[in-house]
Design a protein around this motif. Structure first.
Motif, PDB file in Angstrom:
ATOM      1  N   TYR A 236       1.101  -1.005  -0.143  1.00 18.40           N
ATOM      2  CA  TYR A 236      -0.275   0.344   0.293  1.00 18.40           C
ATOM      3  C   TYR A 236       0.776   1.044  -0.375  1.00 18.40           C
ATOM      4  O   TYR A 236       1.646   1.166   0.587  1.00 18.40           O
ATOM      5  CB  TYR A 236      -0.712  -0.091   1.554  1.00 18.40           C
TER       6      TYR A 236
ATOM      7  N   SER B 259       5.899   5.341  -0.651  1.00 17.03           N
ATOM      8  CA  SER B 259       5.534   4.177  -1.480  1.00 17.03           C
ATOM      9  C   SER B 259       6.895   3.236  -1.472  1.00 17.03           C
ATOM     10  O   SER B 259       8.118   4.393  -2.335  1.00 17.03           O
ATOM     11  CB  SER B 259       4.656   4.294  -3.244  1.00 17.03           C
TER      12      SER B 259
ATOM     13  N   ALA C 175      -4.166   7.424   6.017  1.00 18.15           N
ATOM     14  CA  ALA C 175      -4.599   6.709   4.672  1.00 18.15           C
ATOM     15  C   ALA C 175      -3.921   5.797   4.019  1.00 18.15           C
ATOM     16  O   ALA C 175      -3.219   5.763   3.412  1.00 18.15           O
ATOM     17  CB  ALA C 175      -5.587   7.481   3.628  1.00 18.15           C
TER      18      ALA C 175
ATOM     19  N   GLY D 124      -3.751   3.466  -0.102  1.00 16.97           N
ATOM     20  CA  GLY D 124      -3.885   3.415  -1.428  1.00 16.97           C
ATOM     21  C   GLY D 124      -2.636   2.831  -2.479  1.00 16.97           C
ATOM     22  O   GLY D 124      -1.917   1.925  -1.772  1.00 16.97           O
ATOM     23  N   PHE D 125      -3.333   2.809  -3.518  1.00 14.86           N
ATOM     24  CA  PHE D 125      -3.059   1.762  -3.940  1.00 14.86           C
ATOM     25  C   PHE D 125      -1.991   3.005  -5.113  1.00 14.86           C
ATOM     26  O   PHE D 125      -0.528   2.708  -6.128  1.00 14.86           O
ATOM     27  CB  PHE D 125      -3.117   0.939  -5.331  1.00 14.86           C
TER      28      PHE D 125
ATOM     29  N   SER E 106      -6.455  13.256  -1.899  1.00 20.27           N
ATOM     30  CA  SER E 106      -7.809  12.513  -1.040  1.00 20.27           C
ATOM     31  C   SER E 106      -8.158  10.869  -1.675  1.00 20.27           C
ATOM     32  O   SER E 106      -8.484  10.039  -1.258  1.00 20.27           O
ATOM     33  CB  SER E 106      -7.921  13.289   0.127  1.00 20.27           C
ATOM     34  N   LYS E 107      -8.806  11.603  -3.165  1.00 21.50           N
ATOM     35  CA  LYS E 107      -9.489  10.142  -3.965  1.00 21.50           C
ATOM     36  C   LYS E 107      -9.269   9.049  -4.091  1.00 21.50           C
ATOM     37  O   LYS E 107      -9.691   8.839  -4.198  1.00 21.50           O
ATOM     38  CB  LYS E 107     -10.722  11.218  -4.222  1.00 21.50           C
ATOM     39  N   ASP E 108      -8.092   9.674  -4.010  1.00 25.13           N
ATOM     40  CA  ASP E 108      -7.396   8.700  -4.969  1.00 25.13           C
ATOM     41  C   ASP E 108      -6.802   7.213  -3.455  1.00 25.13           C
ATOM     42  O   ASP E 108      -6.179   6.730  -4.258  1.00 25.13           O
ATOM     43  CB  ASP E 108      -6.177   8.748  -4.852  1.00 25.13           C
ATOM     44  N   TYR E 109      -7.194   7.705  -2.345  1.00 28.56           N
ATOM     45  CA  TYR E 109      -7.037   6.402  -1.105  1.00 28.56           C
ATOM     46  C   TYR E 109      -8.470   6.177  -0.973  1.00 28.56           C
ATOM     47  O   TYR E 109      -9.941   6.355  -0.995  1.00 28.56           O
ATOM     48  CB  TYR E 109      -6.000   7.481  -0.027  1.00 28.56           C
ATOM     49  N   ASN E 110      -7.867   4.556  -0.828  1.00 27.35           N
ATOM     50  CA  ASN E 110      -9.383   3.891  -0.615  1.00 27.35           C
ATOM     51  C   ASN E 110      -9.662   3.308   1.146  1.00 27.35           C
ATOM     52  O   ASN E 110     -11.072   3.228   1.733  1.00 27.35           O
ATOM     53  CB  ASN E 110      -9.056   2.383  -0.978  1.00 27.35           C
ATOM     54  N   TYR E 111      -8.132   3.383   2.380  1.00 24.94           N
ATOM     55  CA  TYR E 111      -8.954   3.596   3.073  1.00 24.94           C
ATOM     56  C   TYR E 111      -8.687   4.932   4.081  1.00 24.94           C
ATOM     57  O   TYR E 111      -7.414   5.056   3.562  1.00 24.94           O
ATOM     58  CB  TYR E 111      -8.865   1.788   3.474  1.00 24.94           C
ATOM     59  N   TRP E 112      -9.238   4.492   5.280  1.00 25.17           N
ATOM     60  CA  TRP E 112      -8.776   6.156   6.229  1.00 25.17           C
ATOM     61  C   TRP E 112      -9.224   5.651   7.026  1.00 25.17           C
ATOM     62  O   TRP E 112     -10.022   4.728   8.445  1.00 25.17           O
ATOM     63  CB  TRP E 112     -10.057   6.869   5.497  1.00 25.17           C
TER      64      TRP E 112
END
Length: 120
Positions: free
Chosen positions: A32, A52, A95, A97-98, A104-110
């Motif tokens: 992640y 990353s 957050a 994401g991948f 922020s909208k590119d992250y899946n979990y918060w």
């Protein structure tokens, strides 16, 4: 599915330091992108840092003061915050994401967020 829990927030005087931690549960933490965002009262959520692998992004407002790091063995990401300023006061969110982006909208979990207050 990834669950994120922040810790380490609190109140500090200007010029002080805090270290936030974000513990992740679930699989494949190392795959992640881990990000930090913050939201001050009455303001939009803003990007702080993202990591990353060994590649790290910082917002210009925190670069040279904040350091993002991660310990994949502990499934934890950290945000070391030095030389804190009153304008750093906000709720800080972790957050996952991948894509290593500032959006922020590119992250899946918060995470649920944690308060950081810097007094002058």
């Amino acid at each position: 599915q990834v669950q994120l829990v922040e810790s380490g927030g609190g109140q500090v005087q200007a010029g002080g330091s805090l270290r936030l931690s974000c513990a992740a549960s679930g699989r494949a933490f190392s795959s992640y992108v881990m990000g930090w965002f913050r939201q001050a009262p009455g303001k939009e959520r803003e990007f702080v840092a993202a990591m990353s692998g060994s590649y790290t992004l910082y917002a210009s407002s925190v670069k040279d003061r904040f350091t993002c790091s991660r310990d994949n063995a502990k499934s934890t990401v950290y945000l070391q915050m030095n030389s804190l300023k009153p304008e750093d006061t906000a709720v800080y969110y972790c957050a996952a994401g991948f894509i290593p982006t500032r959006t922020s909208k590119d992250y899946n979990y918060w995470g649920q967020g944690i308060q950081v207050t810097v007094s002058s």
